[in-house]
Design a protein around this motif. Structure first.
Motif, PDB file in Angstrom:
ATOM      1  N   GLU A 201      44.334  40.493  45.039  1.00  0.00           N
ATOM      2  CA  GLU A 201      43.066  40.336  44.253  1.00  0.00           C
ATOM      3  C   GLU A 201      43.086  41.039  42.930  1.00  0.00           C
ATOM      4  O   GLU A 201      43.475  42.363  42.869  1.00  0.00           O
ATOM      5  N   VAL A 202      42.517  40.781  42.082  1.00  0.00           N
ATOM      6  CA  VAL A 202      42.424  41.314  40.771  1.00  0.00           C
ATOM      7  C   VAL A 202      40.941  41.745  40.475  1.00  0.00           C
ATOM      8  O   VAL A 202      40.066  41.051  40.779  1.00  0.00           O
ATOM      9  N   ILE A 203      40.895  43.154  40.601  1.00  0.00           N
ATOM     10  CA  ILE A 203      39.576  43.854  40.401  1.00  0.00           C
ATOM     11  C   ILE A 203      39.425  43.980  39.013  1.00  0.00           C
ATOM     12  O   ILE A 203      40.016  45.000  38.254  1.00  0.00           O
ATOM     13  N   LEU A 204      38.405  43.467  38.254  1.00  0.00           N
ATOM     14  CA  LEU A 204      37.993  43.711  36.821  1.00  0.00           C
ATOM     15  C   LEU A 204      37.201  44.664  36.688  1.00  0.00           C
ATOM     16  O   LEU A 204      36.617  45.534  37.593  1.00  0.00           O
ATOM     17  N   PRO A 205      37.038  45.422  35.672  1.00  0.00           N
ATOM     18  CA  PRO A 205      36.432  46.716  35.420  1.00  0.00           C
ATOM     19  C   PRO A 205      34.768  46.479  35.623  1.00  0.00           C
ATOM     20  O   PRO A 205      34.396  45.233  35.038  1.00  0.00           O
ATOM     21  N   PRO A 206      34.059  47.384  35.816  1.00  0.00           N
ATOM     22  CA  PRO A 206      32.567  47.244  36.074  1.00  0.00           C
ATOM     23  C   PRO A 206      31.833  46.680  34.821  1.00  0.00           C
ATOM     24  O   PRO A 206      30.949  46.168  34.737  1.00  0.00           O
ATOM     25  N   SER A 207      32.464  47.218  33.682  1.00  0.00           N
ATOM     26  CA  SER A 207      31.813  46.731  32.369  1.00  0.00           C
ATOM     27  C   SER A 207      32.162  45.211  32.054  1.00  0.00           C
ATOM     28  O   SER A 207      31.342  44.695  30.928  1.00  0.00           O
ATOM     29  N   SER A 208      32.900  44.454  32.849  1.00  0.00           N
ATOM     30  CA  SER A 208      33.390  43.135  32.482  1.00  0.00           C
ATOM     31  C   SER A 208      33.493  42.316  33.680  1.00  0.00           C
ATOM     32  O   SER A 208      34.699  42.017  34.139  1.00  0.00           O
ATOM     33  N   PRO A 209      32.273  42.003  34.198  1.00  0.00           N
ATOM     34  CA  PRO A 209      32.174  41.580  35.705  1.00  0.00           C
ATOM     35  C   PRO A 209      32.758  40.073  35.875  1.00  0.00           C
ATOM     36  O   PRO A 209      33.453  39.551  36.781  1.00  0.00           O
ATOM     37  N   LEU A 210      32.688  39.398  34.602  1.00  0.00           N
ATOM     38  CA  LEU A 210      33.242  37.733  34.408  1.00  0.00           C
ATOM     39  C   LEU A 210      34.557  38.062  33.647  1.00  0.00           C
ATOM     40  O   LEU A 210      34.483  38.692  32.767  1.00  0.00           O
ATOM     41  N   LEU A 211      35.553  37.482  34.007  1.00  0.00           N
ATOM     42  CA  LEU A 211      36.587  37.433  33.207  1.00  0.00           C
ATOM     43  C   LEU A 211      36.709  36.909  31.717  1.00  0.00           C
ATOM     44  O   LEU A 211      36.080  35.960  31.543  1.00  0.00           O
ATOM     45  N   ASP A 212      36.995  37.940  30.851  1.00  0.00           N
ATOM     46  CA  ASP A 212      36.923  37.683  29.402  1.00  0.00           C
ATOM     47  C   ASP A 212      37.996  37.933  28.741  1.00  0.00           C
ATOM     48  O   ASP A 212      38.548  39.198  28.595  1.00  0.00           O
TER      49      ASP A 212
END
Length: 387
Positions: free
Chosen positions: A26-37
Motif C-alpha cells: 500500500e502506498v500511503i500519501l502525505p496528509p497534505s496531499s490525500p489525492l494522488l497529484d
C-alpha cells in the motif's frame, strides 16, 4: 526502501493477504496531499514509487475518489516517459465482434481516450456516453468445462483468462496498468477452487494476480533452462484467432485445438507486426527473471540449444499449449495468488511486465453494478530477455 526525502510511505501488505505471492504494498500519501497529484512529486517520490512497483508488483492507493482520469495516463508516463500517448489496445476502443476483447463492451473516457471504462451493468449517460452497457465477462462463456449449476450456486467461481495487457500485434505491452474503482457490487464473497481441491475466498469481481518471478522460481532447473532459451511466437491478430477457443479450468491456456480461426479469416495483417517475446523477461527495476507467457495466444515456441546454438521451432499447437500450461500451472495455488478486494476509490497500479492477472467472479445474474477505469499505455521498448 523509500528515499530519505520522499513523502511516500510504502507499506507491504500483510502476509495474510500476500502469502507466498511476492505481491502487494500500500502506498500511503502525505496528509497534505490525500489525492494522488503527480505534479507535486519530487524526483525522490517518483523513484520511490517506481522501486516499490518493481519490488511488490502491485501497489494500492486507497481513498482516491475524485481523481481525474488524466491521473491514470500520467502514471503510465511516470513509468515509461517515452510511451506513445495511446492505449496499448489502440486509439479507439475494440468493438469488432470478431475480437474476443470486445466482449466486455467497454468504452473510452471521452476527455482522456487513453483510459478505458470497464465493469458491469447499465451506466447510460456516464461522461456523456449515451449508451454504456458494460459486461463483466466470466469463465462460463470461455472455459471448455465451466462450473456446473451446483458449484455456481455454492458460490464458486474461476479466473476468466490469465494475461498481460498486451496487444501482441504492432504495439508493445505497457510497463504498467492502472485501475481505479468507482463502483463495486455488494455481493457475498465467492470462492476459487484449485487442482488440489483447496479453496480461497475472493470478493465478487476481485482482480487476481500472480507473480512472473514466483512462477519462474517454482520451475525445476531443467524447466528454467528451457524457459530461458525459448522465444514465444504469438498468433497473428491473436484475439481474433482465438476468439472461439475454450480455456482450461484454471484459465491459463486453451484446452484443445480446432476452434482457432483460419489465418485467411482474420483481419488483414502483416507478419512483420506479429509479435514474439522471450519466455522469461528481465525486470529492469530489480534485475530478476519473470516467466511471462500469455498462453491463450501462443502460436509456436522457438528454443535454442545453449550448447550447440541449434534452433528448434515447435508449431504443434496442442503440444505448445501443454508445455506452456505445465510451466504456468505450478504457480496457480492459493498461496501464490493475490486477489484484490476492491473498495470504492481504490487506485491499483500493477507491473504489467511482472505479473499475470485475471478478473474473477460471477456477476451476470445480479443487478449489482461494477465500474472501473483502466489505463495501459503501449510500451516504448521491447521486453528484455533475462540472460
Amino acid at each position: 526502501m523509500p528515499h530519505a526525502s520522499s513523502t511516500l510511505e510504502i507499506r507491504p501488505l500483510s502476509t495474510k493477504l500476500s502469502k507466498s505471492s511476492e505481491i502487494g504494498a500500500e502506498v500511503i500519501l502525505p496528509p497534505s496531499s490525500p489525492l494522488l497529484d503527480l505534479s507535486s512529486f519530487s524526483s525522490d517520490d517518483a523513484d520511490t514509487l517506481r522501486q516499490a512497483l518493481y519490488k511488490h508488483s502491485v501497489l494500492v492507493i486507497k481513498e482516491q475518489s475524485g481523481i481525474d482520469p488524466e491521473v491514470l495516463f500520467q502514471i503510465g508516463k511516470l513509468f515509461d516517459p517515452n510511451a506513445p500517448d495511446v492505449h496499448s489496445g489502440g486509439e479507439k476502443q475494440v468493438d469488432d465482434e470478431k475480437n474476443i476483447l470486445a466482449r466486455n463492451m467497454g468504452q473510452r473516457v471521452p476527455t482522456v481516450p487513453q483510459v478505458q471504462i470497464i465493469g458491469q451493468g447499465n451506466h447510460d449517460g456516464y461522461y456523456g456516453i449515451p449508451q454504456l452497457n458494460l459486461k463483466h465477462v466470466d469463465h462460463t462463456e470461455f472455459h471448455q468445462n465451466p462450473l456446473n449449476a451446483k458449484d455456481l450456486s455454492a458460490g464458486f467461481t474461476r479466473p476468466y483468462r490469465w494475461h498481460m495487457d498486451a496487444p501482441l500485434y504492432e504495439k508493445l505491452p505497457g510497463q504498467v496498468t492502472t485501475l481505479h474503482c468507482l463502483k463495486i457490487p455488494e455481493l457475498p464473497d465467492q470462492k476459487l477452487r484449485f487442482a488440489d481441491q483447496s479453496t480461497m475466498p475472493v470478493a465478487a469481481g476481485a482482480t487476481a494476480f500472480f507473480s512472473g518471478h514466483r512462477a519462474f522460481q517454482l520451475l525445476s532447473a531443467e524447466e528454467q533452462q528451457f524457459a530461458l532459451n525459448t522465444t514465444v511466437h504469438y498468433a497473428p491478430k491473436a484475439y481474433e484467432w482465438m476468439r472461439d477457443c475454450k480455456a482450461t479450468d484454471d484459465g491459463l491456456t486453451i484446452a484443445s485445438v480446432g476452434q482457432e480461426k483460419e489465418l485467411d479469416q482474420l483481419s488483414e495483417f502483416s507478419w512483420v507486426q506479429v509479435q514474439s517475446f522471450p519466455m522469461v523477461w528481465k525486470n529492469h527495476g530489480n534485475g530478476l527473471p519473470y516467466l511471462q507467457i500469455l498462453a491463450c495466444c501462443v502460436y509456436a515456441l522457438e528454443t535454442v540449444d545453449p550448447n550447440t546454438g541449434k534452433r528448434t521451432v515447435n508449431s504443434d499447437l496442442q503440444e505448445v499449449r501443454s508445455i506452456c500450461h505445465n510451466l504456468l500451472r505450478k504457480v496457480y495455488t492459493a498461496e501464490n495468488i493475490y486477489a484484490h478486494r476492491w473498495e470504492r476509490g481504490d487506485l491499483v497500479i500493477f507491473h504489467n511486465r511482472g505479473v499475470l492477472h485475471s478478473i474473477t467472479g460471477q456477476l451476470a445474474d445480479s443487478k449489482e453494478k461494477r465500474l472501473l477505469w483502466q489505463c495501459s499505455l503501449a510500451g516504448s521498448s521491447r521486453p528484455e530477455a533475462y540472460m
